[in-house]
Design a protein around this motif. Structure first.
Motif, PDB file in Angstrom:
ATOM      1  N   ARG A 144      -8.080  -6.555  15.637  1.00 50.83           N
ATOM      2  CA  ARG A 144      -9.371  -7.213  15.369  1.00 50.83           C
ATOM      3  C   ARG A 144      -9.477  -8.629  15.049  1.00 50.83           C
ATOM      4  O   ARG A 144      -8.510  -8.986  14.262  1.00 50.83           O
ATOM      5  N   TRP A 145     -10.400  -9.417  14.935  1.00 53.03           N
ATOM      6  CA  TRP A 145     -10.555 -10.855  15.069  1.00 53.03           C
ATOM      7  C   TRP A 145     -10.917 -11.063  13.301  1.00 53.03           C
ATOM      8  O   TRP A 145     -10.069 -12.349  12.968  1.00 53.03           O
ATOM      9  N   PHE A 146     -11.254 -10.285  12.573  1.00 51.33           N
ATOM     10  CA  PHE A 146     -11.138 -10.488  10.926  1.00 51.33           C
ATOM     11  C   PHE A 146     -10.362  -9.901   9.942  1.00 51.33           C
ATOM     12  O   PHE A 146      -9.837  -9.036  10.499  1.00 51.33           O
ATOM     13  N   THR A 147     -10.043 -10.460   9.054  1.00 49.60           N
ATOM     14  CA  THR A 147      -8.967  -9.977   8.059  1.00 49.60           C
ATOM     15  C   THR A 147      -9.664  -9.641   6.771  1.00 49.60           C
ATOM     16  O   THR A 147      -8.841  -8.886   5.896  1.00 49.60           O
ATOM     17  N   TRP A 148     -10.746 -10.024   6.395  1.00 52.02           N
ATOM     18  CA  TRP A 148     -11.565  -9.500   5.182  1.00 52.02           C
ATOM     19  C   TRP A 148     -12.900  -9.463   5.636  1.00 52.02           C
ATOM     20  O   TRP A 148     -13.707  -9.925   6.457  1.00 52.02           O
ATOM     21  N   GLU A 149     -13.443  -8.162   4.833  1.00 50.58           N
ATOM     22  CA  GLU A 149     -14.818  -7.826   5.130  1.00 50.58           C
ATOM     23  C   GLU A 149     -15.290  -7.465   3.579  1.00 50.58           C
ATOM     24  O   GLU A 149     -14.822  -6.793   2.811  1.00 50.58           O
ATOM     25  N   ARG A 150     -16.672  -7.580   3.538  1.00 50.45           N
ATOM     26  CA  ARG A 150     -17.392  -7.160   2.355  1.00 50.45           C
ATOM     27  C   ARG A 150     -18.804  -6.734   2.867  1.00 50.45           C
ATOM     28  O   ARG A 150     -19.502  -7.283   3.479  1.00 50.45           O
ATOM     29  N   GLY A 151     -19.430  -5.643   2.031  1.00 48.87           N
ATOM     30  CA  GLY A 151     -20.775  -5.377   2.275  1.00 48.87           C
ATOM     31  C   GLY A 151     -20.611  -4.367   3.246  1.00 48.87           C
ATOM     32  O   GLY A 151     -20.340  -4.349   4.456  1.00 48.87           O
ATOM     33  N   ARG A 152     -21.184  -3.121   2.841  1.00 52.27           N
ATOM     34  CA  ARG A 152     -21.217  -1.957   3.774  1.00 52.27           C
ATOM     35  C   ARG A 152     -22.619  -1.636   4.425  1.00 52.27           C
ATOM     36  O   ARG A 152     -23.076  -0.559   5.081  1.00 52.27           O
ATOM     37  N   VAL A 153     -23.615  -2.421   4.265  1.00 50.26           N
ATOM     38  CA  VAL A 153     -25.138  -2.659   5.051  1.00 50.26           C
ATOM     39  C   VAL A 153     -25.125  -3.527   5.756  1.00 50.26           C
ATOM     40  O   VAL A 153     -24.495  -4.882   5.321  1.00 50.26           O
ATOM     41  N   LEU A 154     -26.054  -3.704   6.783  1.00 55.28           N
ATOM     42  CA  LEU A 154     -25.939  -5.005   7.694  1.00 55.28           C
ATOM     43  C   LEU A 154     -26.362  -6.373   7.055  1.00 55.28           C
ATOM     44  O   LEU A 154     -25.934  -7.446   7.173  1.00 55.28           O
ATOM     45  N   SER A 155     -27.349  -5.936   5.954  1.00 53.74           N
ATOM     46  CA  SER A 155     -27.946  -7.037   5.207  1.00 53.74           C
ATOM     47  C   SER A 155     -26.997  -7.841   4.613  1.00 53.74           C
ATOM     48  O   SER A 155     -27.147  -9.152   4.094  1.00 53.74           O
ATOM     49  N   THR A 156     -25.813  -7.322   4.012  1.00 55.01           N
ATOM     50  CA  THR A 156     -25.033  -7.902   3.114  1.00 55.01           C
ATOM     51  C   THR A 156     -23.731  -7.961   3.809  1.00 55.01           C
ATOM     52  O   THR A 156     -22.770  -8.569   2.889  1.00 55.01           O
ATOM     53  N   ASN A 157     -23.246  -7.563   5.009  1.00 57.65           N
ATOM     54  CA  ASN A 157     -21.858  -7.569   5.359  1.00 57.65           C
ATOM     55  C   ASN A 157     -21.406  -8.817   5.953  1.00 57.65           C
ATOM     56  O   ASN A 157     -22.212  -9.605   6.295  1.00 57.65           O
ATOM     57  N   ILE A 158     -20.268  -9.220   5.434  1.00 59.39           N
ATOM     58  CA  ILE A 158     -19.653 -10.559   5.678  1.00 59.39           C
ATOM     59  C   ILE A 158     -18.050 -10.245   6.225  1.00 59.39           C
ATOM     60  O   ILE A 158     -17.513  -9.403   5.771  1.00 59.39           O
ATOM     61  N   ARG A 159     -17.596 -11.118   7.265  1.00 57.93           N
ATOM     62  CA  ARG A 159     -16.579 -10.971   7.830  1.00 57.93           C
ATOM     63  C   ARG A 159     -15.868 -11.944   8.109  1.00 57.93           C
ATOM     64  O   ARG A 159     -16.799 -13.063   8.629  1.00 57.93           O
ATOM     65  N   GLU A 160     -14.623 -12.328   7.647  1.00 55.34           N
ATOM     66  CA  GLU A 160     -13.999 -13.535   7.867  1.00 55.34           C
ATOM     67  C   GLU A 160     -12.498 -13.301   8.321  1.00 55.34           C
ATOM     68  O   GLU A 160     -11.912 -12.286   7.918  1.00 55.34           O
ATOM     69  N   ARG A 161     -11.947 -14.513   8.839  1.00 51.58           N
ATOM     70  CA  ARG A 161     -10.418 -14.494   9.244  1.00 51.58           C
ATOM     71  C   ARG A 161      -9.587 -15.377   7.956  1.00 51.58           C
ATOM     72  O   ARG A 161      -9.632 -16.539   8.320  1.00 51.58           O
ATOM     73  N   LEU A 162      -9.542 -14.805   6.767  1.00 52.44           N
ATOM     74  CA  LEU A 162      -8.937 -15.502   5.601  1.00 52.44           C
ATOM     75  C   LEU A 162      -7.341 -15.383   5.859  1.00 52.44           C
ATOM     76  O   LEU A 162      -6.674 -16.358   5.199  1.00 52.44           O
ATOM     77  N   ASP A 163      -6.773 -14.202   6.209  1.00 50.77           N
ATOM     78  CA  ASP A 163      -5.471 -14.262   6.053  1.00 50.77           C
ATOM     79  C   ASP A 163      -4.826 -14.729   7.821  1.00 50.77           C
ATOM     80  O   ASP A 163      -5.464 -14.193   8.720  1.00 50.77           O
ATOM     81  N   ARG A 164      -3.673 -15.309   7.678  1.00 48.05           N
ATOM     82  CA  ARG A 164      -3.305 -15.728   8.785  1.00 48.05           C
ATOM     83  C   ARG A 164      -1.796 -15.958   8.678  1.00 48.05           C
ATOM     84  O   ARG A 164      -1.218 -16.117   7.726  1.00 48.05           O
TER      85      ARG A 164
END
Length: 334
Positions: A136-156
């Motif tokens: 998958r493209w992202f390595t970090w995620e926070r928030g379990r509902v759509l309004s607060t969900n954030i996904r990023e690729r911080l690890d590489r």
């Protein structure tokens, strides 16, 4: 970190706690002569790897970017200083706490272009190139509902061009996870060249079998249906339990792979409240399986192993030998 090392079979390690954060970085390895530690700080571990496969020495660095946005440039200055001691083969892995481009983030506030540009310039100054990934493209995620969900690729992983030439079959994979908000990244320098090795192991009763509801019934069924005396039954029971264990392991592995595949599919979809809810349910189920495995390792590993095994290799092996001797059955009385 000691428990993780024991599970992976790493005899040696160095653990460094980060300043002002619960995070820590750790390097573990097998064998005393494979790794030479060059330097370390709260934000990096720098080591030389004596690679028997390639018969060369290459440089591996674990890196942790400063979690405070205002101090992020200090991390890039550190990377540049470490990069001055340039070697032909160099790879850096870790959580940089920064993205390279804005499309490597979904949700939350926009990342300032200046921040991403500082990161890109630091990599360019060090001659480091992104190694890519599988999964998958992202390595970090926070928030379990759509309004607060954030996904990023911080690890590489990033490496010099010469390192790519040294390990052309490498593969870096974003692994499925269920505990942390970061996913683990796994670097395999051999990639497709890696050959599987199967070793015959003597029978040993595993403590984790006691956690299975079907164990007692399996033993009773075999014992009642098997002919012969006690020695014959014991010998056959060992083989039967090993076959039963392999079957149980295959079923669990199949179920885990199904859950991980479903989790990967859900992570590729645009998040909705329903999708995020299903992701949480699957992660809970994976957690239950991991808890069972954790109990197994806690039963297998003695407290003294966790306390002294990583600090005293001689002690660790003596305890292992003593357990093996105590576990032998020398005779059976009728």
């Amino acid at each position: 970190m000691e428990m993780v090392r024991l599970k992976c079979g790493f005899e040696n390690s160095i653990d460094v706690g980060s300043v002002g954060s619960k995070e820590r970085i750790s390097l573990g390895w097998k064998g005393n002569f494979l790794v030479h530690l060059k330097s370390f700080s709260s934000f990096h571990i720098d080591a030389e790897i004596h690679d028997d496969e390639c018969d060369v020495v290459w440089r591996l660095m674990g890196f942790y970017g400063n979690p405070e946005e205002k101090n992020r440039r200090e991390s890039w200055d550190l990377l540049r200083r470490l990069g001055q001691e340039q070697t032909a083969y160099w790879i850096v892995l870790g959580d940089f706490n920064e993205i390279i481009h804005s499309f490597k983030k979904k949700g939350g506030r926009l990342r300032a272009e200046r921040q991403m540009e500082d990161f890109r310039m630091a990599l360019d100054d060090c001659g480091l190139i992104n190694v890519g990934y599988v999964g998958r493209w992202f390595t970090w995620e926070r928030g379990r509902v759509l309004s607060t969900n954030i996904r990023e690729r911080l690890d590489r992983g990033v490496a010099t061009l010469n390192w790519f030439n040294l390990c052309p079959q490498y593969q870096l994979e974003h692994l499925t996870h269920s505990f942390s908000d970061h996913c683990p990244i796994l670097l395999d320098t051999l990639g497709k060249k890696r050959a599987s090795r199967i070793k015959d192991k003597p029978f040993r009763f595993e403590a984790k079998w006691c956690l299975e509801d079907s164990l007692e019934e399996e033993i009773k069924r075999f014992w009642n249906d098997s002919p012969g005396g006690v020695p014959d039954k014991l010998g056959g029971l060992g083989q039967q339990l090993q076959s039963w264990s392999n079957f149980q392991a295959k079923c669990k592995r199949k179920n885990r792979l199904m859950l991980e595949d479903r989790l990967n599919c859900l992570n590729e979809l645009d998040p909705t409240d329903e999708i995020l809810g299903e992701i949480t349910d699957i992660q809970l189920e994976l957690n239950l399986e991991a808890d069972q495995e954790e109990i197994f390792w806690e039963q297998r590993a003695r407290v003294n192993w966790l306390k002294n095994g990583d600090r005293n290799t001689s002690y660790f092996h003596k305890v292992a030998v003593q357990r093996q001797i105590r576990g032998q059955i020398k005779e059976i009385e009728g």
